[in-house]
Design a protein around this motif. Sequence first.
Motif, PDB file in Angstrom:
ATOM      1  N   UNK A  20     -22.892 140.750  16.608  1.00 49.11           N
ATOM      2  CA  UNK A  20     -24.218 140.247  16.225  1.00 49.11           C
ATOM      3  C   UNK A  20     -24.622 139.060  17.102  1.00 49.11           C
ATOM      4  N   UNK A  21     -23.630 138.212  17.411  1.00 49.27           N
ATOM      5  CA  UNK A  21     -23.899 137.053  18.273  1.00 49.27           C
ATOM      6  C   UNK A  21     -24.376 137.520  19.653  1.00 49.27           C
ATOM      7  N   UNK A  22     -23.675 138.518  20.200  1.00 52.82           N
ATOM      8  CA  UNK A  22     -24.031 139.007  21.539  1.00 52.82           C
ATOM      9  C   UNK A  22     -25.424 139.634  21.530  1.00 52.82           C
ATOM     10  N   UNK A  23     -25.783 140.292  20.418  1.00 56.72           N
ATOM     11  CA  UNK A  23     -27.126 140.866  20.335  1.00 56.72           C
ATOM     12  C   UNK A  23     -28.183 139.756  20.357  1.00 56.72           C
ATOM     13  N   UNK A  24     -27.802 138.573  19.883  1.00 56.00           N
ATOM     14  CA  UNK A  24     -28.769 137.470  19.803  1.00 56.00           C
ATOM     15  C   UNK A  24     -28.757 136.551  21.013  1.00 56.00           C
ATOM     16  N   UNK A  25     -27.583 136.372  21.648  1.00 55.81           N
ATOM     17  CA  UNK A  25     -27.531 135.406  22.761  1.00 55.81           C
ATOM     18  C   UNK A  25     -26.874 135.995  24.017  1.00 55.81           C
ATOM     19  N   UNK A  26     -26.792 137.319  24.066  1.00 53.50           N
ATOM     20  CA  UNK A  26     -26.210 137.944  25.251  1.00 53.50           C
ATOM     21  C   UNK A  26     -24.686 137.949  25.197  1.00 53.50           C
ATOM     22  N   UNK A  54     -16.556 134.167  11.262  1.00 51.46           N
ATOM     23  CA  UNK A  54     -16.150 135.463  11.858  1.00 51.46           C
ATOM     24  C   UNK A  54     -16.089 135.400  13.378  1.00 51.46           C
ATOM     25  N   UNK A  55     -17.099 134.779  14.003  1.00 52.89           N
ATOM     26  CA  UNK A  55     -17.125 134.710  15.475  1.00 52.89           C
ATOM     27  C   UNK A  55     -15.888 133.969  15.980  1.00 52.89           C
ATOM     28  N   UNK A  56     -15.616 132.820  15.371  1.00 47.00           N
ATOM     29  CA  UNK A  56     -14.491 131.996  15.839  1.00 47.00           C
ATOM     30  C   UNK A  56     -13.177 132.744  15.649  1.00 47.00           C
ATOM     31  N   UNK A  57     -13.055 133.454  14.537  1.00 41.80           N
ATOM     32  CA  UNK A  57     -11.800 134.180  14.279  1.00 41.80           C
ATOM     33  C   UNK A  57     -11.634 135.379  15.208  1.00 41.80           C
ATOM     34  N   UNK A 197     -32.625 138.447  24.536  1.00 43.05           N
ATOM     35  CA  UNK A 197     -31.423 139.246  24.298  1.00 43.05           C
ATOM     36  C   UNK A 197     -31.882 140.520  23.592  1.00 43.05           C
ATOM     37  N   UNK A 198     -30.923 141.405  23.247  1.00 37.89           N
ATOM     38  CA  UNK A 198     -31.323 142.658  22.587  1.00 37.89           C
ATOM     39  C   UNK A 198     -32.117 142.368  21.316  1.00 37.89           C
ATOM     40  N   UNK A 199     -31.691 141.313  20.611  1.00 43.55           N
ATOM     41  CA  UNK A 199     -32.349 140.997  19.337  1.00 43.55           C
ATOM     42  C   UNK A 199     -32.915 139.589  19.392  1.00 43.55           C
ATOM     43  N   UNK A 200     -34.090 139.429  19.979  1.00 42.76           N
ATOM     44  CA  UNK A 200     -34.743 138.131  19.975  1.00 42.76           C
ATOM     45  C   UNK A 200     -34.431 137.278  21.188  1.00 42.76           C
ATOM     46  N   UNK A 201     -34.672 135.982  21.027  1.00 42.17           N
ATOM     47  CA  UNK A 201     -34.583 135.055  22.156  1.00 42.17           C
ATOM     48  C   UNK A 201     -33.549 133.983  21.887  1.00 42.17           C
ATOM     49  N   UNK A 202     -33.097 133.359  22.996  1.00 39.42           N
ATOM     50  CA  UNK A 202     -32.163 132.246  22.827  1.00 39.42           C
ATOM     51  C   UNK A 202     -32.446 131.149  23.850  1.00 39.42           C
ATOM     52  N   UNK A 203     -32.073 129.932  23.490  1.00 38.87           N
ATOM     53  CA  UNK A 203     -32.208 128.795  24.392  1.00 38.87           C
ATOM     54  C   UNK A 203     -30.955 128.759  25.258  1.00 38.87           C
TER      55      UNK A 203
END
Length: 241
Positions: A20-26, A54-57, A197-203
């Motif tokens: 999910x993170x990658x979909x949001x920030x690449x 979850x991401x950190x783990x 990114x696939x799902x929206x934008x990121x800074x």
Amino acid sequence: MIRDSHFRAKQPFRARGVAELSARIGDVDAEIVRRLDAGTTPVRVLELGCGYGSVLLEWRQRHGERIALTGLNREEQDGDDAIVRRNGIERGLVDASDTAAMPALAFGDAADGLPFADASFDLVVSQVAWLYFGRKAHVLREIARVLDRDGVARIDADEIHPRLPPEYARLFEIWHRGRLVPLGDYLARHGGAIRRADQGEYLAFGKLEGLGDDLLPVAEIDLATIDPDWDGIKCIYRLRG
Ligand SMILES: C[S@@+](CC[C@H](N)C(=O)[O-])C[C@H]1O[C@@H](n2cnc3c(N)ncnc32)[C@H](O)[C@@H]1O
């Protein structure tokens, strides 16, 4: 100790993982691997608003001791050591006999500053948290402060939120001499960018000097005070000078 029903009810909104993170920030895992391949160990990562971790783990499982993991949550009930461990066990990311270091968790309001030393991270990431931050310009400044010299920040942040009415859809609003300065233009002036990114934008930005210093706060609106179904804090600024 968090109630079971509360843990379960909040899990879908607090336990998003790397996919999910990658979909949001690449593909940010590629950024970690690039640094590891270049000889940086450990790669020091901070997740703002890490929730149940979850991401950190997932990164802990993938990269082991070659990565140093830190998460910030606003309150302990949003994800403390016990909640993160329980989430990890349920997802098969931690087993009961696992004694390796767990992610270090800190708690506090990002708007008050990040409780970390200068230049202490190589990578700062975040998903579904930026919208809740007050004093967004100050948070930008703080992220730049805690990044190391060649550090990188990728923060999930739509410039225009599609689910909010137009008056409030822009949660970071900058004005200069009566004209709106799009956030992407503001970041570009300082060497940063808004990327898709696939799902929206990121800074996306690095350790930029002066980021946020030229913004004067005008007003802040917690959108939930207008409608309980609206999420986010709208921060309005004007450019100095
Ligand atoms: C909706 S949850 C998202 C959790 C996780 N990133 C995910 O996507 O599943 C929002 C997270 O942002 C954190 N958060 C919200 N406002 C914050 C603030 N002002 N300062 C620090 N963290 C904040 C909360 O503690 C929570 O962990």
